[in-house]
Write a protein that holds these residues in place. Structure first.
Motif, PDB file in Angstrom:
ATOM      1  N   MET A   1      -5.467  10.965 -12.443  1.00  0.00           N
ATOM      2  CA  MET A   1      -4.115  10.858 -11.953  1.00  0.00           C
ATOM      3  C   MET A   1      -3.978   9.584 -11.121  1.00  0.00           C
ATOM      4  SD  MET A   1      -2.161  13.454  -9.358  1.00  0.00           S
ATOM      5  CE  MET A   1      -0.963  14.264 -10.351  1.00  0.00           C
ATOM      6  N   MET A   2      -2.964   8.823 -11.384  1.00  0.00           N
ATOM      7  CA  MET A   2      -2.705   7.587 -10.640  1.00  0.00           C
ATOM      8  C   MET A   2      -2.087   7.924  -9.288  1.00  0.00           C
ATOM      9  SD  MET A   2      -3.649   4.958 -12.393  1.00  0.00           S
ATOM     10  CE  MET A   2      -2.815   3.690 -11.502  1.00  0.00           C
ATOM     11  N   PRO A   3      -2.481   7.208  -8.247  1.00  0.00           N
ATOM     12  CA  PRO A   3      -1.869   7.465  -6.938  1.00  0.00           C
ATOM     13  C   PRO A   3      -0.367   7.240  -6.990  1.00  0.00           C
ATOM     14  CG  PRO A   3      -3.773   6.010  -6.711  1.00  0.00           C
ATOM     15  CD  PRO A   3      -3.502   6.179  -8.173  1.00  0.00           C
ATOM     16  N   SER A   4       0.403   8.147  -6.347  1.00  0.00           N
ATOM     17  CA  SER A   4       1.850   7.986  -6.334  1.00  0.00           C
ATOM     18  C   SER A   4       2.245   6.827  -5.413  1.00  0.00           C
ATOM     19  CB  SER A   4       2.522   9.279  -5.895  1.00  0.00           C
ATOM     20  OG  SER A   4       2.029   9.679  -4.636  1.00  0.00           O
ATOM     21  N   ARG A   5       1.492   6.647  -4.363  1.00  0.00           N
ATOM     22  CA  ARG A   5       1.650   5.473  -3.484  1.00  0.00           C
ATOM     23  C   ARG A   5       0.396   5.376  -2.643  1.00  0.00           C
ATOM     24  NH1 ARG A   5       3.766   5.116   1.907  1.00  0.00           N
ATOM     25  NH2 ARG A   5       3.697   7.144   2.881  1.00  0.00           N
ATOM     26  N   LYS A   6       0.041   4.173  -2.294  1.00  0.00           N
ATOM     27  CA  LYS A   6      -1.195   3.941  -1.548  1.00  0.00           C
ATOM     28  C   LYS A   6      -0.968   4.196  -0.062  1.00  0.00           C
ATOM     29  CE  LYS A   6      -5.358   2.048  -1.188  1.00  0.00           C
ATOM     30  NZ  LYS A   6      -6.542   2.699  -1.552  1.00  0.00           N
ATOM     31  N   ILE A   7      -1.738   5.151   0.490  1.00  0.00           N
ATOM     32  CA  ILE A   7      -1.687   5.440   1.921  1.00  0.00           C
ATOM     33  C   ILE A   7      -2.821   4.668   2.582  1.00  0.00           C
ATOM     34  CG2 ILE A   7      -2.015   7.224   3.667  1.00  0.00           C
ATOM     35  CD1 ILE A   7      -0.760   9.196   1.805  1.00  0.00           C
ATOM     36  N   THR A   8      -2.521   4.003   3.699  1.00  0.00           N
ATOM     37  CA  THR A   8      -3.536   3.171   4.345  1.00  0.00           C
ATOM     38  C   THR A   8      -3.981   3.674   5.707  1.00  0.00           C
ATOM     39  OG1 THR A   8      -1.819   1.761   5.285  1.00  0.00           O
ATOM     40  CG2 THR A   8      -2.746   1.095   3.151  1.00  0.00           C
ATOM     41  N   SER A   9      -3.346   4.727   6.228  1.00  0.00           N
ATOM     42  CA  SER A   9      -3.769   5.214   7.549  1.00  0.00           C
ATOM     43  C   SER A   9      -3.765   6.745   7.577  1.00  0.00           C
ATOM     44  CB  SER A   9      -2.857   4.685   8.655  1.00  0.00           C
ATOM     45  OG  SER A   9      -1.628   5.383   8.681  1.00  0.00           O
ATOM     46  N   SER A  10      -4.553   7.275   8.482  1.00  0.00           N
ATOM     47  CA  SER A  10      -4.603   8.733   8.632  1.00  0.00           C
ATOM     48  C   SER A  10      -3.272   9.261   9.150  1.00  0.00           C
ATOM     49  CB  SER A  10      -5.751   9.140   9.551  1.00  0.00           C
ATOM     50  OG  SER A  10      -5.554   8.617  10.846  1.00  0.00           O
ATOM     51  N   ARG A  11      -2.549   8.466   9.903  1.00  0.00           N
ATOM     52  CA  ARG A  11      -1.242   8.905  10.404  1.00  0.00           C
ATOM     53  C   ARG A  11      -0.236   9.042   9.265  1.00  0.00           C
ATOM     54  NH1 ARG A  11      -1.312   9.241  15.889  1.00  0.00           N
ATOM     55  NH2 ARG A  11      -2.856   7.977  16.947  1.00  0.00           N
ATOM     56  N   GLU A  12      -0.281   8.110   8.303  1.00  0.00           N
ATOM     57  CA  GLU A  12       0.591   8.230   7.129  1.00  0.00           C
ATOM     58  C   GLU A  12       0.248   9.490   6.344  1.00  0.00           C
ATOM     59  OE1 GLU A  12       1.344   4.682   4.609  1.00  0.00           O
ATOM     60  OE2 GLU A  12       0.074   3.670   6.083  1.00  0.00           O
ATOM     61  N   LEU A  13      -1.054   9.739   6.168  1.00  0.00           N
ATOM     62  CA  LEU A  13      -1.496  10.924   5.443  1.00  0.00           C
ATOM     63  C   LEU A  13      -1.054  12.190   6.177  1.00  0.00           C
ATOM     64  CD1 LEU A  13      -3.032  12.364   3.192  1.00  0.00           C
ATOM     65  CD2 LEU A  13      -5.137  11.987   4.508  1.00  0.00           C
ATOM     66  N   ALA A  14      -1.165  12.194   7.491  1.00  0.00           N
ATOM     67  CA  ALA A  14      -0.755  13.353   8.290  1.00  0.00           C
ATOM     68  C   ALA A  14       0.728  13.643   8.095  1.00  0.00           C
ATOM     69  CB  ALA A  14      -1.065  13.111   9.769  1.00  0.00           C
ATOM     70  N   LYS A  15       1.532  12.596   8.119  1.00  0.00           N
ATOM     71  CA  LYS A  15       2.975  12.766   7.945  1.00  0.00           C
ATOM     72  C   LYS A  15       3.287  13.331   6.565  1.00  0.00           C
ATOM     73  CE  LYS A  15       7.306  10.277   8.491  1.00  0.00           C
ATOM     74  NZ  LYS A  15       7.935   9.004   8.839  1.00  0.00           N
ATOM     75  N   LEU A  16       2.646  12.790   5.539  1.00  0.00           N
ATOM     76  CA  LEU A  16       2.867  13.248   4.170  1.00  0.00           C
ATOM     77  C   LEU A  16       2.416  14.702   3.985  1.00  0.00           C
ATOM     78  CD1 LEU A  16       3.830  12.333   1.360  1.00  0.00           C
ATOM     79  CD2 LEU A  16       1.491  11.635   0.888  1.00  0.00           C
ATOM     80  N   ALA A  17       1.314  15.081   4.631  1.00  0.00           N
ATOM     81  CA  ALA A  17       0.768  16.437   4.498  1.00  0.00           C
ATOM     82  C   ALA A  17       1.426  17.428   5.452  1.00  0.00           C
ATOM     83  CB  ALA A  17      -0.742  16.411   4.738  1.00  0.00           C
ATOM     84  N   GLY A  18       2.223  16.931   6.403  1.00  0.00           N
ATOM     85  CA  GLY A  18       2.888  17.818   7.354  1.00  0.00           C
ATOM     86  C   GLY A  18       1.938  18.411   8.380  1.00  0.00           C
ATOM     87  N   VAL A  19       0.930  17.629   8.757  1.00  0.00           N
ATOM     88  CA  VAL A  19      -0.044  18.079   9.749  1.00  0.00           C
ATOM     89  C   VAL A  19      -0.212  16.986  10.804  1.00  0.00           C
ATOM     90  CG1 VAL A  19      -1.302  19.542   8.107  1.00  0.00           C
ATOM     91  CG2 VAL A  19      -2.022  17.170   8.427  1.00  0.00           C
ATOM     92  N   SER A  20      -0.950  17.302  11.854  1.00  0.00           N
ATOM     93  CA  SER A  20      -1.212  16.287  12.886  1.00  0.00           C
ATOM     94  C   SER A  20      -2.286  15.311  12.392  1.00  0.00           C
ATOM     95  CB  SER A  20      -1.675  16.947  14.184  1.00  0.00           C
ATOM     96  OG  SER A  20      -3.006  17.415  14.050  1.00  0.00           O
ATOM     97  N   HIS A  21      -2.323  14.196  13.043  1.00  0.00           N
ATOM     98  CA  HIS A  21      -3.340  13.200  12.674  1.00  0.00           C
ATOM     99  C   HIS A  21      -4.742  13.711  12.994  1.00  0.00           C
ATOM    100  CE1 HIS A  21      -4.945  10.226  15.790  1.00  0.00           C
ATOM    101  NE2 HIS A  21      -5.695   9.982  14.776  1.00  0.00           N
ATOM    102  N   MET A  22      -4.883  14.560  14.027  1.00  0.00           N
ATOM    103  CA  MET A  22      -6.184  15.164  14.327  1.00  0.00           C
ATOM    104  C   MET A  22      -6.608  16.143  13.244  1.00  0.00           C
ATOM    105  SD  MET A  22      -7.591  13.757  16.809  1.00  0.00           S
ATOM    106  CE  MET A  22      -8.967  14.865  16.797  1.00  0.00           C
ATOM    107  N   THR A  23      -5.649  16.820  12.618  1.00  0.00           N
ATOM    108  CA  THR A  23      -5.981  17.723  11.513  1.00  0.00           C
ATOM    109  C   THR A  23      -6.531  16.933  10.342  1.00  0.00           C
ATOM    110  OG1 THR A  23      -4.331  19.333  12.220  1.00  0.00           O
ATOM    111  CG2 THR A  23      -5.032  19.453   9.918  1.00  0.00           C
TER     112      THR A  23
END
Length: 154
Positions: free
Chosen positions: A1-23
């Motif tokens: 599967m091709m990435p839908s968009r490239k995430i470059t930080s854990s904070r971006e991933l946290a926002k996309l996943a709906g969790v805190s950056h510590m999670t």
């Protein structure tokens, strides 16, 4: 599967996943969260091409080990014995040795000192001692004038 968009930080991933950056951090370390949340965060990371910085993961591991008073291992500090004194006994070198020990401890390692040439420590014997103790890293102090070559098969 091709990435839908490239995430470059854990904070971006946290926002996309709906969790805190510590999670997100806990998901990559595999501690402190449920398996379901960890799997969801890791799946979203994979789908979006996110890879954590391995240096940060190692730092977190070293910090956790330090907090739990366990060591990642031991590093040998090998000094070339002079009839004078070892580094710990020389005021102008003791600070260097203390700095080595503090930096190793901050990274989760212990330091054992060895004096090559003292107490029967030949290159061969020292290599066997280090191997038997499970020491996998060596820092050599500067060679003094009488040392021309070190035969150390590691």
């Amino acid at each position: 599967m091709m990435p839908s968009r490239k995430i470059t930080s854990s904070r971006e991933l946290a926002k996309l996943a709906g969790v805190s950056h510590m999670t997100v951090s806990r998901a990559f370390r595999g501690t402190g969260i449920s398996a379901a949340v960890r799997d969801r965060v890791l799946r979203i990371a994979e789908e979006n091409g996110y890879r954590p910085n391995p240096i940060h993961l190692l730092h977190a591991q070293a910090k956790r080990i330090k907090e739990n008073s366990r060591s990642l291992g031991t590093i040998a500090f090998v000094q070339f014995y002079s009839p004078l004194q070892s580094w710990s006994e020389k005021p102008h070198l003791a600070g260097y040795l203390q700095g080595i020990q503090e930096q190793a401890r901050a990274s989760g390692f212990a330091v054992d000192e060895f004096l090559l040439g003292k107490e029967g420590y030949t290159h061969t014997r020292l290599a066997k001692v280090l191997e038997s103790r499970g020491i996998q890293g060596i820092v050599f102090g500067p060679a003094q004038g009488f040392v021309r070559r070190v035969h150390f098969a590691w």
